[in-house]
Each structure stands twice: as C-alpha cells, then as structure tokens.
Design a protein around this motif. Structure first.
Motif, short mmCIF file in Angstrom:
data_model
loop_
_atom_site.label_atom_id
_atom_site.label_comp_id
_atom_site.label_asym_id
_atom_site.label_seq_id
_atom_site.Cartn_x
_atom_site.Cartn_y
_atom_site.Cartn_z
N ASN A 53 46.71 44.60 43.85
CA ASN A 53 46.86 43.51 42.88
C ASN A 53 47.82 44.00 41.79
N PRO A 54 49.10 44.23 42.16
CA PRO A 54 50.05 44.84 41.22
C PRO A 54 50.35 44.01 39.98
N ALA A 55 50.18 42.69 40.06
CA ALA A 55 50.45 41.84 38.89
C ALA A 55 49.23 41.72 37.98
N GLY A 56 48.08 42.22 38.42
CA GLY A 56 46.87 42.18 37.60
C GLY A 56 46.31 40.78 37.43
N GLU A 57 46.55 39.90 38.40
CA GLU A 57 46.05 38.53 38.30
C GLU A 57 44.53 38.49 38.43
N ALA A 58 43.90 37.57 37.73
CA ALA A 58 42.45 37.42 37.77
C ALA A 58 42.03 36.58 38.98
N SER A 59 40.80 36.80 39.43
CA SER A 59 40.21 35.95 40.48
C SER A 59 39.82 34.62 39.86
N ARG A 60 39.80 33.58 40.69
CA ARG A 60 39.46 32.23 40.21
C ARG A 60 38.42 31.61 41.11
N ASN A 61 37.97 30.43 40.72
CA ASN A 61 37.05 29.62 41.52
C ASN A 61 35.80 30.39 41.94
N VAL A 62 35.23 31.13 41.00
CA VAL A 62 34.05 31.94 41.29
C VAL A 62 32.82 31.06 41.25
N GLY A 63 31.96 31.21 42.28
CA GLY A 63 30.72 30.42 42.34
C GLY A 63 29.60 31.21 42.96
N TYR A 64 28.38 30.80 42.69
CA TYR A 64 27.16 31.42 43.23
C TYR A 64 26.16 30.32 43.53
N GLN B 55 43.46 46.70 35.26
CA GLN B 55 43.62 45.27 35.53
C GLN B 55 44.54 45.04 36.72
N ALA B 56 45.58 45.87 36.82
CA ALA B 56 46.53 45.82 37.95
C ALA B 56 46.41 47.12 38.73
N TRP B 57 46.53 47.04 40.06
CA TRP B 57 46.50 48.25 40.88
C TRP B 57 47.37 48.09 42.10
N THR B 58 47.88 49.21 42.61
CA THR B 58 48.78 49.17 43.76
C THR B 58 48.13 49.70 45.03
N GLY B 59 47.03 50.38 44.92
CA GLY B 59 46.33 50.89 46.10
C GLY B 59 45.31 49.87 46.57
N PHE B 60 44.08 50.31 46.73
CA PHE B 60 43.00 49.42 47.11
C PHE B 60 41.77 49.76 46.28
N ALA B 61 40.81 48.86 46.28
CA ALA B 61 39.53 49.09 45.61
C ALA B 61 38.44 48.84 46.65
N LEU B 62 37.29 49.46 46.47
CA LEU B 62 36.20 49.36 47.43
C LEU B 62 34.89 49.16 46.69
N SER B 63 34.13 48.16 47.12
CA SER B 63 32.81 47.94 46.53
C SER B 63 31.78 47.76 47.63
N PRO C 255 43.73 37.06 44.10
CA PRO C 255 45.17 37.16 44.28
C PRO C 255 45.52 38.24 45.32
N HIS C 256 44.51 38.93 45.82
CA HIS C 256 44.68 40.00 46.80
C HIS C 256 43.82 39.70 48.03
N SER C 257 44.07 40.38 49.13
CA SER C 257 43.23 40.21 50.32
C SER C 257 41.86 40.84 50.08
#
Length: 132
Positions: free
Chosen positions: A118-129, A42-50, A64-66
């Motif tokens: 995302n070290p605090a593990g905050e969730a993304s918001r305002n998701v839309g499609y 849920q929280a991470w200090t490095g980066f993630a890639l998709s 909450p992250h770039s």
C-alpha cells in the motif's frame, strides 16, 4: 477473486507471540485479530500479515491493496465481484486491490490475512460487521 484448495495436513503451526492486537471497535464481539507482521506505517511497500477470527459473524471492507486469506481452521465464506467462495482449512482466497470483500463464518473460522503493498498509504473503506 481467486482461490486455491490446500491439504489440511500441511497447514502451518501458528505460534502465538506478543504481537500487538489490532484495534477491534467496540460492538464487534465475535471478531478478533492481531498483527503478526505489522505494516511499517500508513504506507508500506512490502506486505503485512495478521491473524484473525470470526465466530458466527461477518466482516466487509474495501482495501487499496490485495488481501489473501489462508484458512487455518473452520470455514470462511468470501464474496467479491459477485463470486462467492467457501474456503476450508488449508484453502486460500484472494480479493484483488480495490474490490469490496465480504467475509463470514457461519460457525467459526481462523485465518492468516496477507495484505499486499500500500505505497500510497490509502485507507480502507466500506468497513462493516454483522452477526450471523
């Protein structure tokens, strides 16, 4: 928001692996994605890639992250903070942490998305499609 235009001839080759698919909720048939480097929790200090794709569709979120997107193919439109950028193969676009990003592909786009820490593990918001 920042962007850089690249040389399409230097685009990296993406090798499909057995990386787990990310959960795409039902009702979003023109979007697909998968983890290349999954967050460590849920929280991470490095980066993630998709790796993700949009086909005549759009997506919005507030992380909450770039989030930096590198366009592998096609054309991706990104709007954040009142600025719209059209990114093509080889270009990058960054939406800073905390800002809403709106992404859409009038025809098709395939991207690599690099998520900052995302070290605090905050969730993304305002998701839309939506479909275009």
């Amino acid at each position: 928001m920042s962007s850089e235009q690249g040389d399409a001839s230097t685009a990296p080759t993406v090798v499909t692996s057995s990386s787990p698919a990310m959960a795409v909720p039902e009702g979003m048939p023109r979007s697909s994605d998968r983890w290349v480097i999954e967050p460590s929790g849920q929280a991470w200090t490095g980066f993630a890639l998709s790796e993700w794709e949009l086909t005549a569709a759009g997506w919005s979120d507030q992380h909450p992250h770039s989030e930096t997107n590198y366009v592998l193919e096609g054309e991706l439109h990104v709007e954040s903070g009142g600025v719209t950028v059209v990114a093509r193969t080889g270009d990058t676009v960054t939406v800073p942490a905390g800002q809403v990003g709106r992404y859409w592909a009038p025809v098709h786009a395939r991207m690599l998305a690099i998520y900052g820490a995302n070290p605090a593990g905050e969730a993304s918001r305002n998701v839309g499609y939506w479909e275009v």
